[in-house]
Design an enzyme around this catalytic site. Structure first.
Site, PDB file in Angstrom:
ATOM      1  CD  GLU A  86       8.034 -22.104 -23.415  1.00  0.00           C
ATOM      2  OE1 GLU A  86       9.434 -22.099 -23.537  1.00  0.00           O
ATOM      3  OE2 GLU A  86       6.995 -21.473 -24.144  1.00  0.00           O
ATOM      4  CB  SER A 476     -18.292  20.206  24.954  1.00  0.00           C
ATOM      5  OG  SER A 476     -18.423  21.464  25.144  1.00  0.00           O
TER       6      SER A 476
END
Length: 851
Positions: A86, A476
């Site tokens: 680069e 219950s």
């Protein structure tokens, strides 16, 4: 002709004019240039990561994948590859490379591609502050911004920004994330060939990445390696080895260490509520939950196995599809030999369309033997399923009925059937995706920290979290709270209540309400404690009547249940109210912790991307003597004399920059919580075969845990649409639920399967059979790390010997008597006057189980 001096003068003038023009342009554009000061304190957009309490990654959320790294954490070979490709003169130029610029300009004039003019600094300027539009104005802004960046930052700081910011395809930003996405590695573990692939991505990440375009990635890698060779970053031997290496990239997600999607999603949603979607997804938060890996895995294992077991005992619903269904011909089936054989491609195509849900694996039946089958799995594994893995599969007719037991494999499956299987210790077994749903949640009764949460069989199948989103009738499971209200209104565990049928005319509906026990067996006068252990419906209704709805509803609200969601009729005593499993577990935690109301929570702390704690949970603690929950250094001499609001401790905490200590609110008295806990312990351990009919608690199956320090309650609604078991030890409470998402379906019943072992579950489904097995399986693992710890007996509780039949005092020490707990001043004062010795006898007779 021009002399050399004239040419030189003209050149100088042109250069000076160019510099002047450039300076003039800079002055005219200066107000439009971005401020680069923000680069000094850059806040990376990193995904949110959610961890277990023990640091295992559970999930990550965010569009951009980024793992910020310092330049020191980047391998030098990767840095060299980037510089060679680069910006070879990065450490020599001042933000703009004149040589590269002239080469680019010359290329534009001559029409030859001489490479780009952008330096790494210019790319940083563009990536952070500018767009990618191809205009000269944008290029000039990029150059001027690069000058500013070079003035502000060092070269190493600029390179570090570049390597963390650059887009590298597949939503990976920066080389740390790219290494994970493409190779599932840390950057330090990459090979030279892999580094060269990544270094080549900035040019065109969408068209040169090794997943989408491996050939172009290979060609680009060769260019990178050639540049590294020319710049003497690598040797010829390294070049040859790397350039000939195969492209090995595959797409990888985050490495999930603990697969707990329902828990992770709960934390995820809370983060969005706290910070909003954008901030939550980009600020790099690390969210540490209260969930522990061991308990979460145990919960998932328990829920999945319990659902598979329920599904199996109700029968096999058939294959996912059939690739070679025999067709009827002249009233006879076409033989398998006459069917066209399956091609490998057909098998691959069929299996690719089947979604697998752990632990279910997709397979195709490739051969049917007398009592075994051959299968091919998605990964091309060829295996067989013996009769032990098939024989359960009698036909599913409906929720209440199954077909006859199969005798041979062809009664179950055909050649070409696409099926689900599971892999077990003894090989593969035929399986199926359960049609029922389930949930399990466990939390600490001391502070409400959620330790495990499973909201269904599979998050991939359904993201609906039944722990927090499914409000179901509790059956219950409501009774302990009703009995708690009774103890606050004149009843004791030894009080007698008449267990006989109720017939009541309801003027509003025009019907007679007849609440019944299940099974319909009645005991006449029965002690409160035994009635809860046997889950007597009639007794629960009579206790509600004695207390009254106006007192009962506020009492239930003290456990955290919303009063406006409680039915204002007597069906409330039988569990007609609807709660989530998390609400139920939090309610039961009040009994486990001695009477305090706790608030469930799942996020323990939140850290920012730098590891700073930005949130720390500070839950209210359930305690009277809270010294056991305080750090040792805070235990001072003043502790014994401090006020109830813990002001002394909080002053110390404030000085040390610690959160204030919060004591949980008391919901019920310690005595009430202890007595109900003893009754719930009776649900598991209670039994008496000395009197006819003999009885045992509905939760007796939990005795296999061999722990006396546990308590719990079964629960089943009308027609068994919902089944529950909630139970706890002193330090952990858990609730298990099972039912259908379709409320019109009930859990049904299963008949005995002669092909299976004798310990199979049969008959009507209810809490103890359907929900409790998951609870037992989970607690077996959870209790391994919890020492046996009895529930603390409050000082105002006394124990006296009573007669089992009458609840009165007795001097007898035989099986007609038992010790019972009472709040001081509420114990019976009258002794029995009748001798029940003749009614006592030994028997092994057992009655039908109740829920």
């Amino acid at each position: 002709m021009f002399s050399f001096k004239k040419i030189l003068k003209i050149g100088v003038v042109i250069v000076l004019l160019g510099i002047f023009a450039l300076f003039a342009l800079y002055l005219s554009m200066r107000s439009e240039l971005p401020s680069v000061e923000s680069l000094k304190d850059i806040q990376w957009q990193t995904p949110m990561k959610i961890y277990s309490a023990d640091g295992q990654l559970m999930n990550q959320f965010g569009e951009k994948k980024r793992i910020p790294l310092s330049l020191e954490q980047m391998p030098q070979q990767l840095i060299n590859a980037i510089l060679a490709t680069e910006d070879e003169r990065f450490y020599l130029h001042f933000g703009v490379d004149p040589i590269g610029m002239m080469r680019a300009i010359f290329g534009q004039i001559t029409g030859q591609n001489k490479g780009g003019a952008s330096t790494i600094t210019m790319q940083v300027a563009r990536n952070f502050f500018l767009t990618r539009e191809q205009t000269y104005i944008r290029k000039l802004k990029e150059i001027f911004t690069a000058f500013h960046i070079e003035h502000l930052l060092t070269k190493d700081e600029i390179l570090e920004l570049y390597m963390n910011k650059i887009e590298l395809g597949h939503r990976a930003f920066g080389f740390g994330a790219a290494a994970q996405v493409y190779y599932n590695k840390d950057v330090k573990d990459l090979t030279l060939a892999q580094m060269a692939v990544l270094a080549g991505l900035p040019k065109a990440p969408s068209t040169m990445n090794p997943i989408s375009r491996p050939e172009r990635a290979k060609a680009r890698r060769a260019v990178v390696l050639q540049r590294m060779l020319v710049t003497n970053y690598i040797t010829r031997q390294q070049y040859q080895q790397a350039v000939n290496a195969p492209i090995t990239a595959q797409k990888h997600g985050a490495v999930i260490e603990l697969d707990a999607p329902y828990a992770a999603e709960m934390a995820h949603q809370e983060m969005i509520e706290r910070y909003g979607t954008e901030k939550a997804y980009t600020e790099g938060y690390k969210v540490f939950t209260t969930v522990t890996a061991k308990l979460q895995k145990a919960a998932q294992h328990s829920v999945i196995n319990n659902l598979l077991a329920y599904s199996k005992r109700h029968g096999y619903r058939g294959p996912q599809q059939s690739l070679r269904t025999p067709q009827a011909a002249d009233d006879q089936q076409v033989s398998v030999k006459e069917l066209a054989p399956l091609s490998q491609q057909e098998i691959i195509d069929a299996l690719s369309q089947v979604i697998e849900y752990k632990p279910l694996l997709a397979a195709v039946v490739t051969q049917v033997n007398e009592q075994s089958i051959e299968i091919t799995l998605k990964n091309n594994t060829i295996a067989s399923i013996p009769w032990s893995g098939l024989s359960w599969a009698r036909e599913f007719i409906n929720d209440d009925k199954q077909g006859p037991e199969p005798q041979v494999a062809k009664e179950i499956l055909n050649y070409g059937d696409v099926i689900y299987v599971t892999q077990q210790q003894d090989g593969y077994h035929l399986s199926q995706l359960p049609s029922a749903s389930s949930a399990l949640v466990a939390l600490s009764p001391d502070n409400g920290a959620i330790k495990a949460v499973v909201g269904g069989f599979s998050f991939e199948q359904s993201q609906f979290n039944r722990v927090t989103q499914a409000k179901r009738q509790v059956g219950s499971n409501i009774k302990p709270f009703v009995y708690s209200a009774a103890l606050d209104n004149g009843f004791t565990l030894a009080s007698l209540v008449n267990d006989v049928p109720i017939n009541q005319w309801d003027q509003k509906s025009g019907f007679v309400w007849r609440p019944k026990n299940s099974p319909e067996q009645y005991s006449g006068e029965i002690r409160v404690k035994r009635a809860l252990a046997q889950s007597k419906n009639v007794v629960a209704v009579r206790l509600l009547r004695a207390v009254g709805l106006n007192k009962l509803i506020p009492h239930l609200a003290s456990f955290g249940f919303a009063p406006d969601e409680l039915p204002r009729d007597e069906s409330l005593a039988l569990g007609s109210a609807s709660f989530t499993p998390l609400e139920v577990a939090a309610g039961f935690a009040t009994f486990a912790n001695g009477g305090f109301l706790i608030e469930p929570f799942i996020i323990e702390r939140i850290e920012d991307s730098f590891g700073n704690i930005v949130y720390q949970a500070n839950p209210a603690i359930a305690c009277d003597d809270c010294t056991e929950f305080l750090p040792t250094e805070e235990l001072t001499a003043s502790l014994n004399n401090q006020d109830e609001d813990f002001s002394s401790i909080n002053e110390t905490n404030q000085e040390n920059n610690k959160p204030a200590f919060i004591k949980a609110e008391r919901a019920i008295s310690a005595s009430n919580a202890f007595l109900i806990t003893q009754a719930l312990n009776e649900v598991i351990w209670g039994a008496d075969w000395s009197q006819k009919p003999g009885w045992q608690g509905t939760g007796f199956r939990a005795r296999k845990l061999n722990r006396r320090d546990i308590a719990g309650k079964t629960g089943t609604t009308n027609e068994a649409k919902d089944a529950w078991f909630s139970g706890f030890s002193r330090r952990l409470v858990a609730t298990s639920w099972i039912g259908f998402d379709d409320p019109s379906r009930n859990l049904g019943r299963s008949s005995y399967n002669n092909n299976l072992s004798k310990d199979q579950i049969t008959g009507k489904e209810f809490g103890a059979k359907s929900a409790q097995p998951a609870w037992i399986s989970f607690m077996r693992t959870a209790l391994e790390d919890l020492a046996e710890e009895p529930f603390i007996q409050p000082s105002e509780i006394v124990s006296v010997r009573i007669d089992k039949k009458t609840g009165k005092l007795t001097r007898k020490t035989d099986r007609s008597s038992t010790f019972e707990y009472f709040i001081l001043g509420t114990a019976p004062t009258e002794y029995i006057s009748k001798d029940h010795t003749l009614e006592i006898f030994d028997t092994n007779e057992q009655t039908e189980e109740i829920f």
